[in-house]
Design a protein around this motif. Sequence first.
Motif, PDB file in Angstrom:
ATOM      1  N   PRO A   1     -16.386 -40.599  10.407  1.00  0.00           N
ATOM      2  CA  PRO A   1     -15.153 -41.634  10.843  1.00  0.00           C
ATOM      3  C   PRO A   1     -14.084 -40.694  11.210  1.00  0.00           C
ATOM      4  N   PRO A   2     -13.042 -41.185  11.962  1.00  0.00           N
ATOM      5  CA  PRO A   2     -11.833 -40.393  12.221  1.00  0.00           C
ATOM      6  C   PRO A   2     -11.082 -39.534  10.840  1.00  0.00           C
ATOM      7  N   GLY A   3     -10.946 -38.915  11.027  1.00  0.00           N
ATOM      8  CA  GLY A   3     -10.163 -37.931   9.929  1.00  0.00           C
ATOM      9  C   GLY A   3     -11.139 -37.299   8.702  1.00  0.00           C
ATOM     10  N   SER A   4     -12.353 -37.402   9.086  1.00  0.00           N
ATOM     11  CA  SER A   4     -13.450 -36.942   8.184  1.00  0.00           C
ATOM     12  C   SER A   4     -13.512 -35.463   8.036  1.00  0.00           C
ATOM     13  N   GLY A   5     -13.175 -34.791   9.156  1.00  0.00           N
ATOM     14  CA  GLY A   5     -13.229 -33.244   9.389  1.00  0.00           C
ATOM     15  C   GLY A   5     -14.753 -33.216   9.927  1.00  0.00           C
ATOM     16  N   ALA A   6     -15.345 -33.752  10.586  1.00  0.00           N
ATOM     17  CA  ALA A   6     -16.773 -33.664  10.978  1.00  0.00           C
ATOM     18  C   ALA A   6     -16.603 -32.280  12.147  1.00  0.00           C
ATOM     19  N   ALA A   7     -15.793 -32.476  12.829  1.00  0.00           N
ATOM     20  CA  ALA A   7     -15.639 -31.422  13.852  1.00  0.00           C
ATOM     21  C   ALA A   7     -15.357 -29.972  13.193  1.00  0.00           C
ATOM     22  N   HIS A   8     -14.791 -29.935  11.984  1.00  0.00           N
ATOM     23  CA  HIS A   8     -14.665 -28.684  11.371  1.00  0.00           C
ATOM     24  C   HIS A   8     -15.857 -28.355  10.535  1.00  0.00           C
ATOM     25  N   ASP A   9     -16.696 -29.370   9.820  1.00  0.00           N
ATOM     26  CA  ASP A   9     -17.765 -29.213   9.017  1.00  0.00           C
ATOM     27  C   ASP A   9     -18.869 -28.882   9.869  1.00  0.00           C
ATOM     28  N   GLU A  10     -18.966 -29.333  11.115  1.00  0.00           N
ATOM     29  CA  GLU A  10     -20.178 -28.804  11.905  1.00  0.00           C
ATOM     30  C   GLU A  10     -20.635 -27.469  11.879  1.00  0.00           C
ATOM     31  N   GLU A  11     -19.675 -26.743  11.952  1.00  0.00           N
ATOM     32  CA  GLU A  11     -20.052 -25.220  12.286  1.00  0.00           C
ATOM     33  C   GLU A  11     -20.816 -24.629  10.948  1.00  0.00           C
ATOM     34  N   GLU A  12     -20.665 -25.053   9.789  1.00  0.00           N
ATOM     35  CA  GLU A  12     -21.859 -24.803   8.617  1.00  0.00           C
ATOM     36  C   GLU A  12     -22.785 -25.856   8.412  1.00  0.00           C
ATOM     37  N   ALA A  13     -22.738 -27.048   8.988  1.00  0.00           N
ATOM     38  CA  ALA A  13     -23.672 -28.150   8.496  1.00  0.00           C
ATOM     39  C   ALA A  13     -24.916 -28.125   9.511  1.00  0.00           C
ATOM     40  N   LEU A  14     -24.545 -27.919  10.991  1.00  0.00           N
ATOM     41  CA  LEU A  14     -25.524 -27.650  12.055  1.00  0.00           C
ATOM     42  C   LEU A  14     -26.431 -26.563  11.882  1.00  0.00           C
ATOM     43  N   PRO A  15     -26.156 -25.368  11.464  1.00  0.00           N
ATOM     44  CA  PRO A  15     -26.865 -24.210  11.150  1.00  0.00           C
ATOM     45  C   PRO A  15     -27.580 -24.513  10.063  1.00  0.00           C
ATOM     46  N   ARG A  16     -27.364 -25.392   9.011  1.00  0.00           N
ATOM     47  CA  ARG A  16     -28.186 -25.450   7.844  1.00  0.00           C
ATOM     48  C   ARG A  16     -29.127 -26.570   8.171  1.00  0.00           C
ATOM     49  N   CYS A  17     -29.067 -27.425   9.197  1.00  0.00           N
ATOM     50  CA  CYS A  17     -30.040 -28.489   9.730  1.00  0.00           C
ATOM     51  C   CYS A  17     -30.879 -27.640  10.403  1.00  0.00           C
ATOM     52  N   ALA A  18     -30.555 -26.811  11.121  1.00  0.00           N
ATOM     53  CA  ALA A  18     -31.524 -25.717  12.110  1.00  0.00           C
ATOM     54  C   ALA A  18     -32.232 -24.950  11.448  1.00  0.00           C
ATOM     55  N   GLU A  19     -31.806 -24.483  10.251  1.00  0.00           N
ATOM     56  CA  GLU A  19     -32.883 -23.877   9.044  1.00  0.00           C
ATOM     57  C   GLU A  19     -33.777 -24.778   8.651  1.00  0.00           C
ATOM     58  N   VAL A  20     -33.485 -25.685   8.301  1.00  0.00           N
ATOM     59  CA  VAL A  20     -34.530 -26.971   7.798  1.00  0.00           C
ATOM     60  C   VAL A  20     -35.506 -27.072   8.697  1.00  0.00           C
ATOM     61  N   LEU A  21     -35.060 -27.399   9.916  1.00  0.00           N
ATOM     62  CA  LEU A  21     -36.129 -27.760  11.151  1.00  0.00           C
ATOM     63  C   LEU A  21     -36.899 -26.432  11.359  1.00  0.00           C
ATOM     64  N   HIS A  22     -36.239 -25.161  11.649  1.00  0.00           N
ATOM     65  CA  HIS A  22     -37.173 -23.826  11.745  1.00  0.00           C
ATOM     66  C   HIS A  22     -38.127 -23.741  10.941  1.00  0.00           C
ATOM     67  N   ARG A  23     -37.955 -23.989   9.549  1.00  0.00           N
ATOM     68  CA  ARG A  23     -38.962 -23.827   8.595  1.00  0.00           C
ATOM     69  C   ARG A  23     -40.174 -25.058   8.561  1.00  0.00           C
ATOM     70  N   LEU A  24     -39.880 -26.007   9.419  1.00  0.00           N
ATOM     71  CA  LEU A  24     -41.067 -26.911   9.692  1.00  0.00           C
ATOM     72  C   LEU A  24     -41.321 -26.538  10.938  1.00  0.00           C
ATOM     73  N   GLY A  25     -41.313 -25.485  11.647  1.00  0.00           N
ATOM     74  CA  GLY A  25     -41.766 -25.459  13.188  1.00  0.00           C
ATOM     75  C   GLY A  25     -41.335 -25.797  14.303  1.00  0.00           C
ATOM     76  N   TRP A  26     -40.195 -26.341  14.097  1.00  0.00           N
ATOM     77  CA  TRP A  26     -39.313 -27.021  15.450  1.00  0.00           C
ATOM     78  C   TRP A  26     -38.355 -25.912  15.713  1.00  0.00           C
ATOM     79  N   THR A  27     -38.236 -25.923  17.164  1.00  0.00           N
ATOM     80  CA  THR A  27     -37.294 -25.009  17.987  1.00  0.00           C
ATOM     81  C   THR A  27     -35.908 -25.840  17.851  1.00  0.00           C
ATOM     82  N   ALA A  28     -34.913 -25.131  17.046  1.00  0.00           N
ATOM     83  CA  ALA A  28     -33.556 -25.708  17.156  1.00  0.00           C
ATOM     84  C   ALA A  28     -32.534 -25.081  17.739  1.00  0.00           C
ATOM     85  N   LEU A  29     -31.912 -25.195  18.920  1.00  0.00           N
ATOM     86  CA  LEU A  29     -30.809 -24.348  19.403  1.00  0.00           C
ATOM     87  C   LEU A  29     -29.481 -25.104  19.423  1.00  0.00           C
TER      88      LEU A  29
END
Length: 163
Positions: free
Chosen positions: A110-138
């Motif tokens: 939601p507005p003011g949640s800090g999503a734009a700031h948090d994505e820098e750490e959150a998306l690489p964590r998502c990519a790591e989960v997906l890589h372990r399961l064989g997906w290509t996440a760029l």
Amino acid sequence: MSTADETGFEPTTGDGPPPLEAPDKRAASVRTAYEGMLQIRRLTHTGHANPEAVPASWELHRTVRAVALALEAAEIPPSALDASGRRVALGYRVAPGESHGSVRVEWLGPPGSGAAHDEEEALPRCAEVLHRLGWTALLYRGPRRRRFLEVEPPAGVPRAGGS
């Protein structure tokens, strides 16, 4: 063939309302679906050194569901919408990607949640989960410099639809 189709379980994509189930019941449902996915991988990829690290055929035909299940099973929080379509929770959103068979993962809130700031750490964590399961996440930057993941089947695996 999907255990989700048979049981009515749907992984949370971040584009709907928050799950209505009690958190412990939801967690049990997610674990059961995830273990089912891994079992299907083990049974269908017996010739691979690590069969759990290769998406099964059904995942390639339901990429949004498969990716959402992987993220939810990793206890990464999903975003959510209220009845009027407003974002009410900070977390991942999984949607069909731009290319056939790909999936887009964004970090929204939601507005003011800090999503734009948090994505820098959150998306690489998502990519790591997906890589372990064989997906290509760029990781990419889109409009307004917002980051997102483009998730695809591993190289050499034919792509299917992105529903």
